[in-house]
Design an enzyme around this catalytic site. Structure first.
Site, PDB file in Angstrom:
ATOM      1  N   GLU A  65       4.387  12.489 -25.402  1.00  0.00           N
ATOM      2  CA  GLU A  65       3.198  11.646 -25.246  1.00  0.00           C
ATOM      3  C   GLU A  65       2.175  12.308 -24.324  1.00  0.00           C
ATOM      4  O   GLU A  65       0.962  12.239 -24.558  1.00  0.00           O
ATOM      5  CB  GLU A  65       3.588  10.273 -24.682  1.00  0.00           C
ATOM      6  CG  GLU A  65       4.384   9.408 -25.634  1.00  0.00           C
ATOM      7  CD  GLU A  65       5.875   9.688 -25.566  1.00  0.00           C
ATOM      8  OE1 GLU A  65       6.268  10.655 -24.875  1.00  0.00           O
ATOM      9  OE2 GLU A  65       6.656   8.959 -26.216  1.00  0.00           O
ATOM     10  N   PRO A 268      20.761  17.443 -28.196  1.00  0.00           N
ATOM     11  CA  PRO A 268      20.870  15.984 -28.380  1.00  0.00           C
ATOM     12  C   PRO A 268      19.637  15.269 -27.865  1.00  0.00           C
ATOM     13  O   PRO A 268      19.005  15.705 -26.895  1.00  0.00           O
ATOM     14  CB  PRO A 268      22.115  15.617 -27.570  1.00  0.00           C
ATOM     15  CG  PRO A 268      22.247  16.711 -26.550  1.00  0.00           C
ATOM     16  CD  PRO A 268      21.717  17.952 -27.201  1.00  0.00           C
ATOM     17  N   MET A 309      16.671  18.494 -20.121  1.00  0.00           N
ATOM     18  CA  MET A 309      15.406  17.813 -20.395  1.00  0.00           C
ATOM     19  C   MET A 309      14.255  18.810 -20.304  1.00  0.00           C
ATOM     20  O   MET A 309      14.274  19.723 -19.484  1.00  0.00           O
ATOM     21  CB  MET A 309      15.170  16.694 -19.369  1.00  0.00           C
ATOM     22  CG  MET A 309      16.106  15.513 -19.487  1.00  0.00           C
ATOM     23  SD  MET A 309      15.786  14.510 -20.941  1.00  0.00           S
ATOM     24  CE  MET A 309      14.225  13.755 -20.479  1.00  0.00           C
ATOM     25  N   GLU A 311      13.111  21.196 -22.259  1.00  0.00           N
ATOM     26  CA  GLU A 311      13.220  22.585 -22.717  1.00  0.00           C
ATOM     27  C   GLU A 311      13.230  22.716 -24.237  1.00  0.00           C
ATOM     28  O   GLU A 311      13.598  23.762 -24.764  1.00  0.00           O
ATOM     29  CB  GLU A 311      14.469  23.245 -22.133  1.00  0.00           C
ATOM     30  CG  GLU A 311      14.404  23.459 -20.637  1.00  0.00           C
ATOM     31  CD  GLU A 311      15.469  24.418 -20.134  1.00  0.00           C
ATOM     32  OE1 GLU A 311      15.104  25.458 -19.554  1.00  0.00           O
ATOM     33  OE2 GLU A 311      16.663  24.133 -20.339  1.00  0.00           O
ATOM     34  N   PRO A 336       8.669  15.155 -36.288  1.00  0.00           N
ATOM     35  CA  PRO A 336       8.858  16.571 -36.594  1.00  0.00           C
ATOM     36  C   PRO A 336       7.661  17.460 -36.253  1.00  0.00           C
ATOM     37  O   PRO A 336       7.709  18.669 -36.462  1.00  0.00           O
ATOM     38  CB  PRO A 336       9.083  16.560 -38.110  1.00  0.00           C
ATOM     39  CG  PRO A 336       8.210  15.436 -38.585  1.00  0.00           C
ATOM     40  CD  PRO A 336       8.257  14.386 -37.489  1.00  0.00           C
ATOM     41  N   GLU A 338       6.311  18.536 -33.489  1.00  0.00           N
ATOM     42  CA  GLU A 338       6.523  19.577 -32.482  1.00  0.00           C
ATOM     43  C   GLU A 338       7.239  20.782 -33.073  1.00  0.00           C
ATOM     44  O   GLU A 338       6.914  21.930 -32.755  1.00  0.00           O
ATOM     45  CB  GLU A 338       7.297  19.001 -31.299  1.00  0.00           C
ATOM     46  CG  GLU A 338       6.486  17.986 -30.504  1.00  0.00           C
ATOM     47  CD  GLU A 338       7.319  17.013 -29.707  1.00  0.00           C
ATOM     48  OE1 GLU A 338       6.770  16.360 -28.821  1.00  0.00           O
ATOM     49  OE2 GLU A 338       8.525  16.893 -29.998  1.00  0.00           O
TER      50      GLU A 338
END
Length: 439
Positions: A65, A268, A309, A311, A336, A338
């Protein structure tokens, strides 16, 4: 908000307030909160407000965001309007500090309880509040409305599940959404949903993420992982949900004998599941190395687990084949864009209803393909690994799809202009007054 519902929500906040410190402390212990800036979560400002002139509060929950609204935020700041930007995660805070420190004040978003929100608003006194995507905090919305501060949702979307939940509480939904001065939606479907739930003014602008910069990357980390992987064949599975890691591991087990040295990167959606995932895959006889432990893949590694987180930009740059999760065992899919922006061909399950428009474009152009189960996912990855021309075609199609989706930033600017124009005039008048007093 309907009086009964709001009173119940506010009372819940009152009763929960004494337990917030232990909860926030637990989050600190898990690396999810910044120990040095905890007071900001309770509404205590870490920085002074600019002495004069209008101020806009922009909120973006996490990295995705934040990236989406950054061009918008910079444009507002370039007009001379002060901006305080809040985020909810440490990785998004670092991103804002790295990329926008020259033009915004960063703060962590206050908890949605009365004392915290009131402290925040009393200090910053925003003239306008802009919230990205689908962050709906009832007490914050109520406090902004009480102060007659216009609230605008940008890049707004509503998943099927969220829409049905709000639709089942029509009076509450209308009471909340009618307080928004404007909703700038991602798609026609999202726009219609906000209208039906009571939003008085809705514009459809497209997805701001298509106009954003690619995910950030730590060059040193990327170089280290690239060197460790060398020329080994690989694919990535990102934003995976429970059950999907096992599917991806089964695909790896099928293909490792056909593609010597195959490494599978699993990222994950919730990194705190790393321990459980590593145990499950280890029990299947696979050699797992974990990013959270500072490990690098070696010659014997089957699975490289990206349980960290912030990366994702590193992991996506290591491959040009990506399975995007929450789409086989999960429901709704993950965004999707990114991955497409970094030129990776995308594989997905069928359940991507939360991102229909994006996937329809990717599928139409050939940048994405749908898989049903372990065997079909294995077949697609096998074909792409042996055919570099096919991989390149998917990568180009993904990039083309992102290009076709651009333009949301300009349309969002246009929707915001009636609210920003008076603030720009205020800045201009103030500058004239200062110039006149200086003579």
């Amino acid at each position: 908000m309907t009086r009964g519902a709001f009173v119940a929500y506010r009372l819940a906040g009152v009763f929960a307030y004494p337990f917030l410190r232990p909860y926030v402390g637990w989050r600190v212990s898990r690396g999810k909160e910044d120990r040095q800036r905890l007071k900001e979560r309770y509404g205590f400002a870490g920085r002074p407000r600019p002495e004069a002139g209008p101020l806009v509060w922009v909120h973006a929950a996490s990295v995705g965001e934040s990236l989406a609204v950054m061009p918008l935020v910079r444009a507002i700041a370039e007009d001379g309007i002060a901006v305080v930007m809040t985020t909810g995660t440490m990785s998004s805070a670092k991103l804002v500090e790295d990329r926008l420190a020259d033009c915004v004040i960063h703060q962590y978003v206050p908890l949605d309880v009365k004392p915290a929100v009131r402290r925040f608003l009393k200090h910053w006194q925003p003239d306008l509040a802009i919230v990205a995507e689908s962050e709906i905090w009832p007490l914050t919305i109520h406090e902004l409305a009480t102060r007659r501060i216009p609230q605008i949702l940008v890049n707004a979307r509503l998943s099927d599940r969220s829409y049905q939940r709000w639709k089942s509480k029509p009076r509450l939904a209308e009471a909340l959404f009618e307080t928004f001065a404007h909703v700038v939606a991602q798609s026609d479907v999202d726009g219609e949903r906000y209208r039906l739930l009571g939003a008085p003014a809705v514009t459809v602008a497209g997805n701001l993420k298509a106009d954003a910069e690619p995910l950030p990357v730590d060059a040193e980390a990327l170089d280290a992982l690239s060197a460790a992987l060398g020329g080994r064949p690989r694919f990535a599975a990102i934003s995976t949900h429970p059950g999907e890691e096992e599917i991806v591991a089964a695909v790896h087990a099928q293909l490792k004998w056909r593609h010597e040295g195959l490494v599978t990167i699993i990222v994950p959606r919730h990194p705190d599941r790393g321990d459980a995932i590593a145990r499950t895959l280890g029990d299947k006889g696979l050699v797992v190395k974990r990013r959270s432990l500072g490990e690098l893949p070696d010659a014997g590694t089957d699975i490289y687990l990206g349980d960290t987180m912030g990366e994702l930009g590193v992991y996506l740059r290591l491959t040009d084949i990506t399975f995007v999760g929450k789409s086989i065992t999960g429901q709704g899919g993950q965004n999707p864009i990114e991955a497409a922006m970094l030129a990776t061909g995308i594989l997905t399950g069928r359940f991507v209803q939360n991102f229909r428009d994006t996937y329809q474009r990717l599928l139409r152009n050939g940048g994405a393909r749908i898989v049903r189960d372990t065997d079909s996912l294995a077949a697609q990855i096998d074909g792409l690994l042996v055919d570099p021309i096919q991989r390149m075609a998917m990568s180009r199609a993904a990039l083309k799809s992102v290009g076709e989706m651009r333009g949301a930033l300009e349309r969002t600017h246009a929707a915001l202009d009636p609210f920003l124009h008076p603030l720009r005039l205020s800045v201009s008048l103030e500058r004239r007054n200062r110039a006149g007093n200086g003579r």
